[in-house]
Design an enzyme around this catalytic site. Structure first.
Site, short mmCIF file in Angstrom:
data_model
loop_
_atom_site.label_atom_id
_atom_site.label_comp_id
_atom_site.label_asym_id
_atom_site.label_seq_id
_atom_site.Cartn_x
_atom_site.Cartn_y
_atom_site.Cartn_z
N ARG A 1 -10.63 59.39 7.69
CA ARG A 1 -11.64 60.36 8.09
C ARG A 1 -11.60 61.58 7.20
O ARG A 1 -12.60 62.29 7.09
CB ARG A 1 -11.37 60.81 9.52
N ASP B 1 -4.28 73.06 10.18
CA ASP B 1 -4.49 71.78 9.49
C ASP B 1 -3.40 71.47 8.47
O ASP B 1 -3.41 70.39 7.87
CB ASP B 1 -5.86 71.77 8.79
N ARG C 1 -10.46 71.12 23.42
CA ARG C 1 -11.54 71.57 22.56
C ARG C 1 -12.87 71.74 23.27
O ARG C 1 -13.85 71.03 23.01
CB ARG C 1 -11.67 70.65 21.35
N CYS D 1 -10.09 65.63 22.40
CA CYS D 1 -9.64 64.71 21.37
C CYS D 1 -8.12 64.75 21.33
O CYS D 1 -7.48 65.41 22.15
CB CYS D 1 -10.23 65.06 20.01
N1 EPU Z 1 -12.21 76.71 21.42
C1 EPU Z 1 -12.59 77.04 22.71
N2 EPU Z 1 -13.93 77.09 22.99
C2 EPU Z 1 -14.88 76.84 22.05
C3 EPU Z 1 -14.48 76.51 20.74
C4 EPU Z 1 -13.13 76.45 20.45
O1 EPU Z 1 -11.75 77.27 23.57
O2 EPU Z 1 -16.09 76.91 22.38
C5 EPU Z 1 -10.77 76.62 21.11
C6 EPU Z 1 -10.36 75.20 20.70
O3 EPU Z 1 -10.14 74.39 21.83
C7 EPU Z 1 -9.13 75.44 19.86
C8 EPU Z 1 -9.42 76.78 19.20
O4 EPU Z 1 -10.48 77.38 19.94
O5 EPU Z 1 -8.01 75.54 20.68
C9 EPU Z 1 -9.85 76.67 17.75
O6 EPU Z 1 -10.99 75.83 17.63
P1 EPU Z 1 -12.10 76.03 16.53
O7 EPU Z 1 -13.43 76.09 17.19
O8 EPU Z 1 -11.73 77.16 15.62
O9 EPU Z 1 -11.98 74.67 15.72
P2 EPU Z 1 -13.12 73.61 15.42
O10 EPU Z 1 -14.33 74.29 14.90
O11 EPU Z 1 -13.27 72.70 16.56
C10 EPU Z 1 -12.41 73.31 12.92
C11 EPU Z 1 -12.02 72.17 12.04
C12 EPU Z 1 -10.62 71.71 12.43
C13 EPU Z 1 -9.66 72.88 12.26
C14 EPU Z 1 -10.14 74.06 13.13
C15 EPU Z 1 -9.29 75.30 12.98
C16 EPU Z 1 -14.14 71.12 11.57
C17 EPU Z 1 -15.00 69.93 11.67
N3 EPU Z 1 -12.97 71.08 12.19
O12 EPU Z 1 -12.43 72.79 14.24
O13 EPU Z 1 -10.27 70.70 11.48
O14 EPU Z 1 -8.38 72.50 12.68
O15 EPU Z 1 -11.49 74.39 12.76
O16 EPU Z 1 -9.23 75.70 11.67
O17 EPU Z 1 -14.50 72.07 10.89
C18 EPU Z 1 -9.07 68.85 10.67
O18 EPU Z 1 -9.73 68.94 9.62
O19 EPU Z 1 -8.05 68.12 10.78
C19 EPU Z 1 -9.47 69.64 11.83
C20 EPU Z 1 -9.06 69.38 13.06
#
Ligand code: EPU
Length: 458
Positions: A418, A326, A138, A133
Site C-alpha cells: 500500500r 509514520d 480514527r 483501522c
Molecule cells: N482524529 C480525531 N478526529 C478526527 C481526525 C483525527 O480524533 O476527525 C485523531 C485520529 O484518530 C488520530 C489523530 O487524530 O489519533 C491524528 O490523525 P490525523 O487526522 O492527523 O491522521 P490522518 O489524516 O488520518 C494521516 C496519514 C497517516 C499519518 C497521519 C499522521 C494519510 C492518508 N494518512 O492520517 O499516514 O500517520 O496523518 O501524520 O494522509 C501512513 O502513511 O502509514 C499513515 C497512517
C-alpha cells in the site's frame, strides 16, 4: 477486507497475501536509492482534483495499491482518470455521482477525503464512514465539525455520512475553525472545501505536515487562494472556480526516512534522492543521536554514514514538526539493536505498537506499558516468520529482517504494497538478499498461512 468492527473477514486472501517476503539478513547495503512521490500527498491531491472542472496533470505519483484505489473511487464518481507511468491525468468536468461506493471506501480510509471537494463542487456528498483501522479508531468528527461550521448539514445514517449545502447556490460559507487537534486529514478536508466557499476560512491549530503544504500548493496551482499552509494558521479565500494545472508531488519523506534507517540498522552507507531535507529534520536528529551521520550531498540528496554502534535514544511521536508517527515502528526496529535502553512514546495513534510482538519473536526485548515501549537493546536479532500488521509495521519488520541473523519470512504483504513503491527492487539494487515467493513455497511460513488478512486502511 474488514467487517465494520475492524475485524478481519474470513480468509479473503489477495495476491499479496498469498505471497511471503523472505529476507536473508546481515548483508551490507551500498549505493543510491531513488525516492518516489509522497503517498499521503498523492492521495489527497487526487481527491482535490475533484475541485477542478478542467484537466489536471499530476506528476511523480507513486505506483501503489492505495493510489490505484483512490483512482477507482474517482472513476466510480464518473471522473475521467488515466495513469501513464508516474503521471496521472484527471478530468472532473463531469461528476455523475455524489456517493462513493462502500466497497472501495472500506478498503482505503483516505477515500473519506473526497467529502470536502464533492461538497464544494456539487453541494452534496454521501460517503460511507471509513471506520476504524489497525492503528486506531480514527474518528472523522473534526472533518465533520469543520464542514458544519461552513454551513453544511451533515447527518450520519446507516453508516453513511450525508452532507448537503442548502441555499440557491449550494455554496459553503467561509468560517473561523479551531481544530481541537492538528489533524492532517481534517485540515486537508476543510482546506479543500474552503477553496470554493463564499468568503474567507481560517483554520486555527492546523496540521503543519509537508503533505498539507503539498496539497495547498496543488490547490494554489489551480487558482485557489491559500495562505499560511505549513504554519498552524491557514487562511483560504474562496474563489468561484478553479482551473487546469500541471503539478509535481513532493518526494515521500517517510520512504526516505525508512531507507535512512535501513542504512543505520545494517551499518551501511546509502544515499538517497530526491528528498527535501527540511521535511526530515526530526528523523535526522534522532538518527544522529543513535550515532549515525547524515551528510547533505546536494540540496535534494542525503547520505547516511552509519556509526560503529547504535546508541539508545528516547522518542515521542508528535504532529509535525515533531517526530512522525509514520517512522515510529522503523525506529523501534533500529533501537532493538542499540546499546542501552530506549523509551518510545506514541501519542498520535492509540494502537500503533502491534509490531512489538513480532519484533520480540525475532529476539528483541521490548515491553509495552500503555502508549510507551521500553526497548532494551540486544546484541542480535534472529530471523523468524513474522506477520505484518500495518503499513509502517511491515517496514519495521523488513528493516529488522535485513539486520537479523538468518532468514526472516514476512506475511501479509498487502500492507507493505500500500505504501512502498518497488521496495524489493530498491533493496535488491542496494545488495539486500530477499525474495517474494508464493506462501506455500516457503517452509519458514508453514503453519502461518491460515492467518486471515488483517484490517486495511492505513
Ligand atoms: N482524529 C480525531 N478526529 C478526527 C481526525 C483525527 O480524533 O476527525 C485523531 C485520529 O484518530 C488520530 C489523530 O487524530 O489519533 C491524528 O490523525 P490525523 O487526522 O492527523 O491522521 P490522518 O489524516 O488520518 C494521516 C496519514 C497517516 C499519518 C497521519 C499522521 C494519510 C492518508 N494518512 O492520517 O499516514 O500517520 O496523518 O501524520 O494522509 C501512513 O502513511 O502509514 C499513515 C497512517
Amino acid at each position: 477486507m474488514t467487517t465494520s468492527h475492524g475485524l478481519p473477514n474470513a480468509h479473503t486472501l489477495s495476491d499479496a497475501d498469498a505471497s511471503v517476503l523472505q529476507i536473508w539478513g546481515k548483508h551490507p547495503l551500498k549505493g543510491h536509492v531513488k525516492i518516489s512521490g509522497a503517498k499521503n500527498s498523492a492521495l489527497t491531491i487526487i481527491a482535490a482534483a475533484l475541485l477542478c472542472p478542467e484537466d489536471c496533470r499530476i506528476r511523480n505519483v507513486p505506483n501503489l495499491v492505495d493510489v490505484k484505489r483512490m483512482g477507482q473511487i474517482l472513476a466510480a464518481l464518473g471522473v475521467k482518470i488515466e495513469h501513464h507511468g508516474d503521471v496521472l491525468d484527471i478530468n472532473a468536468s463531469t461528476i455523475s455521482h455524489s456517493k462513493a461506493p462502500y466497497e472501495l471506501v472500506s478498503q482505503l480510509r483516505a477515500s473519506f477525503f473526497i467529502i470536502g471537494p464533492l461538497l464544494a463542487r456539487l453541494g452534496v456528498a454521501r460517503i460511507p464512514l471509513p471506520g476504524g483501522c489497525t492503528i486506531g479508531a480514527r474518528p472523522v468528527d473534526l472533518h465533520v465539525r469543520g464542514l458544519q461550521a461552513m454551513g453544511a448539514d451533515v447527518q450520519i445514517e446507516h453508516g453513511i455520512v450525508h452532507a448537503y449545502v442548502t441555499g440557491s447556490q449550494r455554496r459553503l460559507k467561509g468560517a473561523k475553525i479551531y481544530l481541537d487537534y492538528p489533524s492532517v486529514g481534517a485540515t486537508e478536508t476543510i482546506m479543500m472545501a474552503a477553496t470554493l466557499a463564499e468568503g474567507e476560512t481560517t483554520i486555527e491549530n492546523a496540521a503543519q505536515e509537508p503533505e498539507v503544504v503539498d496539497l495547498a500548493n496543488f490547490c494554489r496551482a489551480m487558482g485557489a487562494r491559500i495562505r499560511g499552509a505549513g504554519t498552524n494558521t491557514i487562511t483560504i479565500a474562496g474563489v468561484p472556480r478553479l482551473h487546469s494545472t500541471d503539478y509535481t508531488i513532493n518526494p515521500d519523506r517517510i520512504e526516505a526516512g525508512t531507507f535512512l534507517v535501513a542504512g543505520a540498522i545494517t551499518h551501511s552507507e546509502i544515499s538517497l534522492s530526491p528528498v527535501v531535507p527540511e521535511h526530515l529534520t526530526a528523523v535526522i536528529a534522532k538518527l544522529q543521536e543513535t550515532g549515525a551521520q547524515i551528510v547533505t550531498e546536494a540540496p535534494d540528496r542525503l547520505c547516511i554514514i552509519p556509526g560503529d554502534t547504535i546508541k539508545a535514544t528516547d522518542i515521542e511521536t508528535l504532529p509535525y514538526p515533531g517526530f512522525p508517527t509514520d517512522m515510529q515502528a522503523q525506529f523501534m526496529a533500529l533501537l532493538t539493536l542499540s546499546e542501552g535502553n530506549s523509551l518510545i512514546t506514541e501519542t498520535v495513534f492509540e494502537n500503533r505498537m502491534r509490531h512489538v510482538a513480532e519484533l520480540n519473536r525475532m529476539g528483541a526485548d521490548i515491553r509495552i506499558k500503555g502508549n510507551h515501549a521500553l526497548i532494551r537493546g540486544v546484541s542480535m536479532l534472529s530471523g523468524a516468520p513474522v506477520i505484518a500488521t500495518d503499513l509502517r509495521a511491515s517496514a519495521a519488520l523488513v528493516l529488522a529482517g535485513l539486520a537479523a541473523n538468518g532468514k526472516t519470512v514476512i506475511q501479509c504483504l498487502h500492507h507493505l504494497d500500500r505504501g512502498y513503491e518497488q521496495l524489493e527492487v530498491k533493496l535488491l539494487s542496494l545488495g539486500a538478499v530477499l525474495e517474494r515467493v508464493p506462501a506455500g513455497a516457503d517452509a519458514g511460513s508453514a503453519g502461518l498461512t491460515s492467518y486471515s488478512v488483517l484490517s486495511e486502511k492505513d
